[in-house]
Design an enzyme around this catalytic site. Structure first.
Site, PDB file in Angstrom:
ATOM      1  N   ARG A  34       1.447   4.946  18.471  1.00  0.00           N
ATOM      2  CA  ARG A  34       0.036   5.301  18.338  1.00  0.00           C
ATOM      3  C   ARG A  34      -0.799   4.638  19.434  1.00  0.00           C
ATOM      4  O   ARG A  34      -1.711   5.259  19.997  1.00  0.00           O
ATOM      5  CB  ARG A  34      -0.468   4.908  16.951  1.00  0.00           C
ATOM      6  CG  ARG A  34       0.233   5.643  15.831  1.00  0.00           C
ATOM      7  CD  ARG A  34      -0.399   5.348  14.485  1.00  0.00           C
ATOM      8  NE  ARG A  34       0.432   5.842  13.395  1.00  0.00           N
ATOM      9  CZ  ARG A  34      -0.005   6.070  12.164  1.00  0.00           C
ATOM     10  NH1 ARG A  34      -1.266   5.831  11.864  1.00  0.00           N
ATOM     11  NH2 ARG A  34       0.809   6.512  11.227  1.00  0.00           N
ATOM     12  N   LYS A  89       0.823  -1.207   0.000  1.00  0.00           N
ATOM     13  CA  LYS A  89       0.000   0.000   0.000  1.00  0.00           C
ATOM     14  C   LYS A  89       0.862   1.264   0.000  1.00  0.00           C
ATOM     15  O   LYS A  89       0.378   2.346  -0.332  1.00  0.00           O
ATOM     16  CB  LYS A  89      -0.959   0.006   1.189  1.00  0.00           C
ATOM     17  CG  LYS A  89      -0.314   0.153   2.543  1.00  0.00           C
ATOM     18  CD  LYS A  89      -1.376   0.222   3.630  1.00  0.00           C
ATOM     19  CE  LYS A  89      -0.740   0.457   4.996  1.00  0.00           C
ATOM     20  NZ  LYS A  89      -1.765   0.598   6.055  1.00  0.00           N
ATOM     21  N   ASP A  90       2.153   1.148   0.380  1.00  0.00           N
ATOM     22  CA  ASP A  90       3.063   2.293   0.356  1.00  0.00           C
ATOM     23  C   ASP A  90       3.710   2.502  -1.005  1.00  0.00           C
ATOM     24  O   ASP A  90       4.366   3.524  -1.225  1.00  0.00           O
ATOM     25  CB  ASP A  90       4.190   2.102   1.385  1.00  0.00           C
ATOM     26  CG  ASP A  90       3.702   2.159   2.821  1.00  0.00           C
ATOM     27  OD1 ASP A  90       2.585   2.668   3.049  1.00  0.00           O
ATOM     28  OD2 ASP A  90       4.424   1.677   3.701  1.00  0.00           O
ATOM     29  N   ARG A 127      -8.853   8.462   3.567  1.00  0.00           N
ATOM     30  CA  ARG A 127      -9.873   7.436   3.323  1.00  0.00           C
ATOM     31  C   ARG A 127     -10.496   6.964   4.633  1.00  0.00           C
ATOM     32  O   ARG A 127     -11.719   6.874   4.771  1.00  0.00           O
ATOM     33  CB  ARG A 127      -9.218   6.270   2.566  1.00  0.00           C
ATOM     34  CG  ARG A 127     -10.176   5.187   2.088  1.00  0.00           C
ATOM     35  CD  ARG A 127     -10.134   3.943   2.939  1.00  0.00           C
ATOM     36  NE  ARG A 127      -8.808   3.455   3.224  1.00  0.00           N
ATOM     37  CZ  ARG A 127      -8.541   2.632   4.228  1.00  0.00           C
ATOM     38  NH1 ARG A 127      -9.516   2.223   5.026  1.00  0.00           N
ATOM     39  NH2 ARG A 127      -7.303   2.223   4.467  1.00  0.00           N
ATOM     40  N   ARG A 128      -9.670   6.705   5.628  1.00  0.00           N
ATOM     41  CA  ARG A 128     -10.206   6.279   6.920  1.00  0.00           C
ATOM     42  C   ARG A 128     -11.011   7.394   7.587  1.00  0.00           C
ATOM     43  O   ARG A 128     -12.041   7.139   8.220  1.00  0.00           O
ATOM     44  CB  ARG A 128      -9.068   5.829   7.838  1.00  0.00           C
ATOM     45  CG  ARG A 128      -8.465   4.484   7.442  1.00  0.00           C
ATOM     46  CD  ARG A 128      -7.245   4.154   8.287  1.00  0.00           C
ATOM     47  NE  ARG A 128      -6.709   2.830   7.950  1.00  0.00           N
ATOM     48  CZ  ARG A 128      -5.447   2.467   8.145  1.00  0.00           C
ATOM     49  NH1 ARG A 128      -4.580   3.337   8.659  1.00  0.00           N
ATOM     50  NH2 ARG A 128      -5.052   1.248   7.823  1.00  0.00           N
ATOM     51  N   ARG A 148       0.595  10.406  13.719  1.00  0.00           N
ATOM     52  CA  ARG A 148       1.769   9.812  13.089  1.00  0.00           C
ATOM     53  C   ARG A 148       2.482   8.942  14.104  1.00  0.00           C
ATOM     54  O   ARG A 148       2.184   8.959  15.283  1.00  0.00           O
ATOM     55  CB  ARG A 148       2.730  10.904  12.589  1.00  0.00           C
ATOM     56  CG  ARG A 148       2.285  11.660  11.342  1.00  0.00           C
ATOM     57  CD  ARG A 148       2.312  10.823  10.071  1.00  0.00           C
ATOM     58  NE  ARG A 148       3.548  10.094   9.862  1.00  0.00           N
ATOM     59  CZ  ARG A 148       4.660  10.601   9.359  1.00  0.00           C
ATOM     60  NH1 ARG A 148       4.714  11.871   9.008  1.00  0.00           N
ATOM     61  NH2 ARG A 148       5.730   9.845   9.190  1.00  0.00           N
ATOM     62  N   CYS A 189      -2.319  10.833  -2.799  1.00  0.00           N
ATOM     63  CA  CYS A 189      -2.322  10.287  -1.445  1.00  0.00           C
ATOM     64  C   CYS A 189      -3.398  10.922  -0.578  1.00  0.00           C
ATOM     65  O   CYS A 189      -3.770  10.364   0.459  1.00  0.00           O
ATOM     66  CB  CYS A 189      -0.956  10.489  -0.801  1.00  0.00           C
ATOM     67  SG  CYS A 189      -0.467  12.230  -0.663  1.00  0.00           S
TER      68      CYS A 189
END
Length: 334
Positions: A173, A101-102, A149-150, A167, A259
């Protein structure tokens, strides 16, 4: 407490090929984070098992590991990739491992994806204090996510939430939840599983209702186009992972979604001969979305040309329905 670990990546030798006999160590470039070295370690173990060759990890620091601020402002997920690719092109390593995904969808001159190993879960997961589900979070709860998106998906489900950027690595996190800075965060279930943090998941979201990032849960093993190790690396490819992840990437590439575009794309094998595909584009506030679903013959999207044709069809329907009005999609200019 014993930590749960994601299944190791098995080698998947291609019919008629055997890659053994060379004892030279392969140098595998990886980001230095716990998640990156863990998943790269799984790839290294699979290569050792399949080839009998030693594999040494070469830690590489990327801009995404040292810079702060929202990911979109730093240049998107590509900030995690550039340094790895430069080291590969300079010959400092023989292969690199990315979270797919990166990986930007545009071709990288001199490089190619040499293998797509067995894919982990594609789902997003909520990690909340007191074990809350998304529906059970208090009114106005603070939820952390750096993904547009989230953010859109969270606000679509719960417009009352305060969704704030975040981040840091997975453990950083999670500590922000423990310390009360956030009531919950959303992370990829695959990453949590790979580093043994699944006990922190309070809810995993349904993959069809909550499509995630193209390639989420998949790894991409990248090599130089002229690499002598192409056949060596290829033994790791899993057919189902390759079929679904590369189809998702084809749709994302055709959309030309930046992005900062809130786009969810999910493909899954549906029986032996079909792939079910969902692509959804969201308004940033989650108030509107446009969704396209397809069931595709697996044979029809087994090669680049078939994936491109399917992606073109899906993207055309999204744009005709007004997806370009909801999000910044360069593909909407066509």
């Amino acid at each position: 407490m014993l930590r749960e670990q994601a299944p190791r990546i098995p080698a998947c030798p291609r019919r008629g090929r055997a890659v053994t006999g060379d004892t030279g160590a392969l140098r595998l470039g990886t980001r230095a984070s716990l998640l990156a070295t863990t998943q790269s370690g799984h790839v290294a173990d699979a290569l050792r098992a399949a080839t009998g060759r030693e594999v040494e990890l070469v830690p590489i620091t990327t801009d995404g590991d040292v810079l702060t601020g929202p990911l979109a402002q730093l240049g998107g997920t590509g900030v995690f990739v550039a340094a790895l690719r430069e080291a590969l092109l300079r010959g400092e390593c023989d292969l690199v491992v990315h979270s797919m995904k990166d990986l930007p969808t545009a071709p990288a001159p001199g490089l190619r994806i040499g293998a797509v190993p067995v894919r982990a879960s594609t789902r997003d997961a909520l990690c909340a204090r007191d074990g809350h589900t998304l529906a059970g979070l208090p009114h106005g709860a603070v939820v952390g996510s750096g993904s547009p998106r989230r953010v859109a998906q969270l606000l679509r489900a719960r417009p009352d939430l305060q969704v704030r950027g975040i981040r840091g690595n997975v453990d950083t996190r999670l500590r922000k939840v423990d310390d009360g800075e956030y009531d919950a965060i959303v992370l990829a279930e695959a990453g949590l599983s790979r580093i043994g943090r699944t006990a922190r998941i309070s809810e995993a979201f349904d993959g069809d209702a909550w499509p995630t990032s193209a390639g989420q849960g998949a790894l991409a093993v990248e090599v130089r186009t002229d690499s002598e190790f192409g056949d060596v690396v290829a033994v790791l490819t899993d057919a189902e992972a390759e079929a679904t992840a590369l189809l998702e990437r084809a749709v994302l590439h055709r959309l030309e979604a930046g992005c900062a575009a809130p786009v969810g794309i999910a493909a899954r094998v549906a029986g032996q001969e079909s792939i079910a595909l969902v692509a959804e584009v969201y308004a940033l506030d989650g108030a509107r979305s446009i969704r396209v679903e397809r069931t595709l013959a697996r044979a029809a999207v087994a090669a680049d040309a078939g994936r491109e044709a399917a992606a073109t069809d899906v993207v055309r329907e999204l744009l005709d329905a007004g997806a370009g009005d909801l999000a910044d999609l360069a593909g909407s200019s066509r």
